[in-house]
Motif scaffolding. Structure first.
Motif, mmCIF file in Angstrom:
data_model
loop_
_atom_site.group_PDB
_atom_site.id
_atom_site.type_symbol
_atom_site.label_atom_id
_atom_site.label_comp_id
_atom_site.label_asym_id
_atom_site.label_seq_id
_atom_site.Cartn_x
_atom_site.Cartn_y
_atom_site.Cartn_z
ATOM 1 N N VAL A 1 -43.438 -9.571 -33.436
ATOM 2 C CA VAL A 1 -43.626 -10.104 -34.787
ATOM 3 C C VAL A 1 -42.712 -9.363 -35.746
ATOM 4 O O VAL A 1 -42.751 -8.132 -35.834
ATOM 5 N N GLU A 2 -41.860 -10.116 -36.434
ATOM 6 C CA GLU A 2 -40.991 -9.549 -37.446
ATOM 7 C C GLU A 2 -41.482 -10.011 -38.812
ATOM 8 O O GLU A 2 -41.708 -11.193 -39.028
ATOM 9 N N LYS A 3 -41.647 -9.076 -39.725
ATOM 10 C CA LYS A 3 -42.150 -9.410 -41.059
ATOM 11 C C LYS A 3 -41.155 -8.965 -42.127
ATOM 12 O O LYS A 3 -40.602 -7.870 -42.049
ATOM 13 N N THR B 1 -43.064 -14.266 -41.886
ATOM 14 C CA THR B 1 -43.254 -13.779 -40.524
ATOM 15 C C THR B 1 -42.483 -14.646 -39.541
ATOM 16 O O THR B 1 -42.519 -15.876 -39.619
ATOM 17 N N ASN B 2 -41.798 -14.004 -38.618
ATOM 18 C CA ASN B 2 -41.152 -14.686 -37.505
ATOM 19 C C ASN B 2 -41.674 -14.094 -36.204
ATOM 20 O O ASN B 2 -41.833 -12.879 -36.092
ATOM 21 N N VAL B 3 -41.951 -14.938 -35.244
ATOM 22 C CA VAL B 3 -42.457 -14.472 -33.956
ATOM 23 C C VAL B 3 -41.426 -14.790 -32.880
ATOM 24 O O VAL B 3 -41.012 -15.936 -32.734
ATOM 25 N N LYS B 4 -41.022 -13.766 -32.148
ATOM 26 C CA LYS B 4 -40.099 -13.928 -31.030
ATOM 27 C C LYS B 4 -40.770 -13.398 -29.777
ATOM 28 O O LYS B 4 -41.817 -12.768 -29.836
ATOM 29 N N THR B 5 -40.177 -13.668 -28.644
ATOM 30 C CA THR B 5 -40.699 -13.118 -27.391
ATOM 31 C C THR B 5 -39.669 -12.185 -26.791
ATOM 32 O O THR B 5 -38.463 -12.446 -26.828
ATOM 33 N N VAL B 6 -40.155 -11.075 -26.277
ATOM 34 C CA VAL B 6 -39.282 -10.119 -25.601
ATOM 35 C C VAL B 6 -39.808 -9.908 -24.191
ATOM 36 O O VAL B 6 -41.007 -10.031 -23.930
ATOM 37 N N THR B 7 -38.911 -9.643 -23.279
ATOM 38 C CA THR B 7 -39.295 -9.433 -21.889
ATOM 39 C C THR B 7 -39.436 -7.934 -21.626
ATOM 40 O O THR B 7 -38.526 -7.160 -21.893
ATOM 41 N N GLU B 8 -40.605 -7.565 -21.137
ATOM 42 C CA GLU B 8 -40.881 -6.160 -20.852
ATOM 43 C C GLU B 8 -41.655 -6.076 -19.546
ATOM 44 O O GLU B 8 -42.742 -6.634 -19.420
ATOM 45 N N ALA C 1 -47.072 -22.779 -35.471
ATOM 46 C CA ALA C 1 -46.122 -23.399 -36.398
ATOM 47 C C ALA C 1 -45.743 -22.432 -37.516
ATOM 48 O O ALA C 1 -44.580 -22.360 -37.933
ATOM 49 N N TYR C 2 -46.700 -21.655 -37.974
ATOM 50 C CA TYR C 2 -46.426 -20.672 -39.033
ATOM 51 C C TYR C 2 -45.490 -19.581 -38.529
ATOM 52 O O TYR C 2 -44.532 -19.196 -39.212
ATOM 53 N N GLY C 3 -45.745 -19.076 -37.325
ATOM 54 C CA GLY C 3 -44.890 -18.038 -36.766
ATOM 55 C C GLY C 3 -43.475 -18.513 -36.507
ATOM 56 O O GLY C 3 -42.519 -17.749 -36.632
ATOM 57 N N ALA C 4 -43.323 -19.795 -36.149
ATOM 58 C CA ALA C 4 -41.996 -20.357 -35.888
ATOM 59 C C ALA C 4 -41.276 -20.762 -37.165
ATOM 60 O O ALA C 4 -40.114 -21.156 -37.120
ATOM 61 N N GLY C 5 -41.978 -20.684 -38.300
ATOM 62 C CA GLY C 5 -41.368 -21.089 -39.557
ATOM 63 C C GLY C 5 -41.250 -22.591 -39.716
ATOM 64 O O GLY C 5 -40.530 -23.069 -40.600
ATOM 65 N N ASP C 6 -41.980 -23.348 -38.896
ATOM 66 C CA ASP C 6 -41.936 -24.814 -38.968
ATOM 67 C C ASP C 6 -43.055 -25.279 -39.910
ATOM 68 O O ASP C 6 -44.135 -25.667 -39.478
ATOM 69 N N PHE C 7 -42.791 -25.234 -41.197
ATOM 70 C CA PHE C 7 -43.827 -25.531 -42.170
ATOM 71 C C PHE C 7 -44.161 -27.015 -42.247
ATOM 72 O O PHE C 7 -45.243 -27.388 -42.681
ATOM 73 N N GLY C 8 -43.233 -27.856 -41.812
ATOM 74 C CA GLY C 8 -43.551 -29.275 -41.724
ATOM 75 C C GLY C 8 -44.625 -29.531 -40.676
ATOM 76 O O GLY C 8 -45.602 -30.245 -40.926
ATOM 77 N N GLU C 9 -44.462 -28.940 -39.492
ATOM 78 C CA GLU C 9 -45.459 -29.065 -38.441
ATOM 79 C C GLU C 9 -46.762 -28.382 -38.854
ATOM 80 O O GLU C 9 -47.857 -28.855 -38.521
#
Length: 276
Positions: A237-239, A222-229, A120-128
């Protein structure tokens, strides 16, 4: 129970039960990974050391929580033997056995909520994030309350269960409530530390375990995304690191009034976290 009490294997029975329990857990984990077809790729040699460094930085608090009961047990046994003799060790041994079960339950709540809070923290969903944290606290305190009541009501037979003498059992009955009184604090600590290292506040989590305090100079988003490799998804992780606000200049209507200046200063100090 089966190996120690029924088969009378003593310490060897406890050891075999531990080995079998860990092996069963490993087999279940392997079965889950195989069923889900989760691939495993060993990291390159040059990636291992930086990875360990990052993991150890985050893992300092849970490692401390895991080892602190064992260190406490050794210190307690030393002083109990020195000042209370074998009887004191027998009393504390019975109490420690039953409390260790509660420690494991609370550790399960903390460790189980940590990845959910982190997601939830990585997704920026602070309510969750807040809802998950609240559920973890409710679960920890509920488990603690049930265990306290159950152990308090059965405190007179705990020593008997472990084969202690009548004198040692009387000591367990008298002293156990003192140890039960600390469990709500432990429940709060377990969940709070899990929350800290799930939200990148590792300095606070280490402070809660070791008593050391470290100040940080930046706020981090912090934002967490997924990349295909190479046909597999990996987290990216983007900060965004913001500099600390040292002060503020405020221009407002009515600034000549001392009352208005005091109110605006108080609001700005609270919002920006700076001293007036």
């Amino acid at each position: 129970y089966l190996f120690v009490w029924e088969f009378h294997w003593g310490m060897a029975g406890g050891a075999w039960a531990t080995v079998i329990g860990q092996a069963a857990t490993m087999l279940l984990a392997i079965g889950y990974l195989v069923r889900r077809r989760v691939g495993f790729t060993p990291p390159k040699a040059g990636e291992v050391l930086p990875l360990w460094g990052a993991l150890l930085k985050v893992a300092a608090a849970p490692i401390g929580l895991t080892f602190s009961p064992n260190i406490t047990l050794m210190v307690m046994n030393h002083f109990l033997l020195r000042y209370g003799g074998a009887l004191a060790i027998a009393v504390y041994g019975c109490i420690d056995y039953v409390l260790s079960t509660i420690y494991m339950l609370l550790q399960g709540v903390g460790d189980g909520s940590q990845p959910l809070i982190s997601r939830a923290y990585g997704a920026g969903d602070f309510g969750e994030l807040r809802r998950t944290g609240a559920r973890a606290y409710r679960a920890a305190f509920s488990i603690t309350a049930v265990c306290i009541v159950a152990l308090f009501l059965t405190r007179s037979v705990i020593g008997v269960l472990f084969g202690a003498s009548a004198e040692a059992n009387a000591g367990v009955t008298a002293r156990l409530p003192l140890f039960l009184a600390t469990l709500p604090l432990l429940a709060y600590t377990r969940v709070t530390i899990a929350y800290f290292y799930a939200t990148e506040k590792t300095d606070k989590s280490k402070s809660s375990v070791s008593g050391e305090k470290t100040q940080t100079d930046t706020d981090i988003k912090t934002n967490v995304k997924t990349v295909t490799e190479q046909r597999s998804e990996k987290p990216l992780v983007e900060k965004e690191i913001y500099p600390e606000i040292q002060g503020a200049v405020i221009i407002c209507k009515g600034g000549g009034s001392g009352k208005i200046r005091a109110e605006v200063t108080e609001i700005a100090s609270t919002l920006l976290g700076i001293s007036s």
